[in-house]
Design a protein around this motif. Structure first.
Motif, PDB file in Angstrom:
ATOM      1  N   UNK A  74     -21.686  51.909  31.157  1.00 33.54           N
ATOM      2  CA  UNK A  74     -22.644  50.898  30.709  1.00 33.54           C
ATOM      3  C   UNK A  74     -23.566  51.399  29.593  1.00 33.54           C
ATOM      4  N   UNK A  75     -23.587  52.694  29.373  1.00 26.39           N
ATOM      5  CA  UNK A  75     -24.548  53.223  28.408  1.00 26.39           C
ATOM      6  C   UNK A  75     -24.171  52.927  26.971  1.00 26.39           C
ATOM      7  N   UNK A  76     -22.915  52.905  26.691  1.00 28.24           N
ATOM      8  CA  UNK A  76     -22.510  52.666  25.297  1.00 28.24           C
ATOM      9  C   UNK A  76     -21.707  51.372  25.217  1.00 28.24           C
ATOM     10  N   UNK A  77     -22.192  50.374  24.449  1.00 33.07           N
ATOM     11  CA  UNK A  77     -23.399  50.429  23.620  1.00 33.07           C
ATOM     12  C   UNK A  77     -24.614  49.740  24.260  1.00 33.07           C
ATOM     13  N   UNK A  90      -7.436  50.677  34.121  1.00 29.93           N
ATOM     14  CA  UNK A  90      -8.816  51.154  34.068  1.00 29.93           C
ATOM     15  C   UNK A  90      -9.459  50.891  35.421  1.00 29.93           C
ATOM     16  N   UNK A  91     -10.069  51.908  35.976  1.00 32.28           N
ATOM     17  CA  UNK A  91     -10.689  51.787  37.298  1.00 32.28           C
ATOM     18  C   UNK A  91     -12.041  51.093  37.171  1.00 32.28           C
ATOM     19  N   UNK A  92     -12.046  49.795  37.429  1.00 29.43           N
ATOM     20  CA  UNK A  92     -13.283  49.027  37.396  1.00 29.43           C
ATOM     21  C   UNK A  92     -13.850  48.802  38.802  1.00 29.43           C
ATOM     22  N   UNK A  93     -13.432  49.601  39.762  1.00 27.28           N
ATOM     23  CA  UNK A  93     -13.994  49.509  41.097  1.00 27.28           C
ATOM     24  C   UNK A  93     -13.101  48.795  42.098  1.00 27.28           C
ATOM     25  N   UNK A 133     -12.678  55.658  33.250  1.00 28.12           N
ATOM     26  CA  UNK A 133     -13.806  55.300  32.393  1.00 28.12           C
ATOM     27  C   UNK A 133     -13.346  54.342  31.307  1.00 28.12           C
ATOM     28  N   UNK A 134     -13.951  53.147  31.263  1.00 29.91           N
ATOM     29  CA  UNK A 134     -13.566  52.119  30.317  1.00 29.91           C
ATOM     30  C   UNK A 134     -13.591  52.555  28.862  1.00 29.91           C
ATOM     31  N   UNK A 135     -14.708  53.120  28.355  1.00 33.05           N
ATOM     32  CA  UNK A 135     -14.745  53.521  26.944  1.00 33.05           C
ATOM     33  C   UNK A 135     -13.667  54.538  26.583  1.00 33.05           C
TER      34      UNK A 135
END
Length: 295
Positions: A100-103, A184-187, A210-212
């Motif tokens: 969630x940090x970028x961007x 992608x592991x989104x939970x 990790x998505x990014x």
């Protein structure tokens, strides 16, 4: 325990003398002796043996030496994290999941530094369980995450109703090759719905947590995968990615978990900025309620 007691103990160990320790600490030898006496009373055992060569540790002193440096370091770290820096009126501690940090949260940092320059920020990245624990104990004021757990001492606020969409680098976006698909592991919620939608594709050749990272890989190497809609929108507009026609999308909201021990005014300010940036992302422009910032 007074941290000065542990600090004095360590100085004596280093100097091997009460006298030299007093000189280094800029206090009297009587004060050093009193601190050691207090420490020994609290621990119930003598820590030093004085002799003509100075001072040496007892067996109990050797044991305490294993813990004293950690105690002092923990205090210094806690003071750094909690204390309000000069020229600032308050401290806001916020954490978030890495993806969630970028961007998004980077934009919030710019907004916060411009909108509330008198508020010091403590920022960290962590996993959801740890973030939730820190909010419930008051160590963090806010944690931004995808799937919050409800705990005593915390309240949950919806920030953004995000979607995960299937995109591909192929020019024929209606076809997704299984060998180039990146999971992608989104939970756990995403895993459940993904399995229902694609029961035959539950053992992908490439699994990324990790998505990014997964998005960077696909843009460089080609392939397909599920990503946050507003993150891939610029790449779709530029023709680098394509939506897969007919593929299901999955609801993926973002939440703020707020500590009930935090300053309500600071939390509300931070939430205003987070919601404003989330709204701007959804409409593709800066919200009128969000003050622009210099980059």
């Amino acid at each position: 325990m007074d941290v000065e007691l542990a600090r004095t103990f360590l100085e004596i160990v280093k100097a091997r003398s009460f006298v030299r320790a007093a000189e280094q600490l800029n206090v009297s030898q009587t004060a050093v002796s009193a601190r050691v006496r207090t420490l020994e009373e609290q621990l119930g055992r003598p820590l030093f043996v004085r002799n003509k060569n100075g001072a040496s540790l007892t067996a109990a002193g050797e044991q305490f030496l294993r813990y004293a440096p950690m105690f002092v370091q923990l205090w210094q770290r806690a003071r750094h994290q909690v204390a309000v820096p000069p020229g600032r009126r308050a401290v806001l501690a916020i954490g978030g999941e890495l993806s969630l940090w970028h961007p998004w949260l980077i934009e919030w940092l710019h907004w916060m530094r411009h909108s509330a320059p008198d508020v010091a920020l403590r920022v960290q990245v962590d996993v959801p369980n740890s973030l939730t624990d820190q909010v419930s104990t008051g160590a963090l004021d806010i944690a931004v995450m995808y799937a919050p757990q409800y705990r005593p001492g915390a309240r949950v606020e919806l920030l953004l109703e995000e979607k995960l969409v299937l995109v591909t680098t192929k020019l024929e976006p209606g076809v997704v090759a299984s060998e180039s698909y990146v999971y992608v592991d989104w939970g756990p919620d995403f895993a459940h719905h993904h399995e229902l939608s694609f029961p035959e594709d539950n053992n992908p050749g490439l699994f990324v947590g990790l998505g990014p990272l997964a998005l960077t890989y696909i843009l460089e190497a080609g392939g397909s995968g599920y990503f946050r809609q507003h993150v891939v929108a610029p790449y779709i507009a530029a023709g680098k990615l394509h939506l897969v026609a007919g593929a299901p999308s999955f609801f993926y909201p973002v939440y703020a978990v707020c500590s009930t021990q935090a300053d309500d005014e600071l939390v509300d300010l931070a939430l205003d900025g987070l919601r404003g940036i989330a709204s701007a992302d959804q409409v593709g422009r800066r919200s009128a309620t969000v003050t622009p910032w210099p980059l």
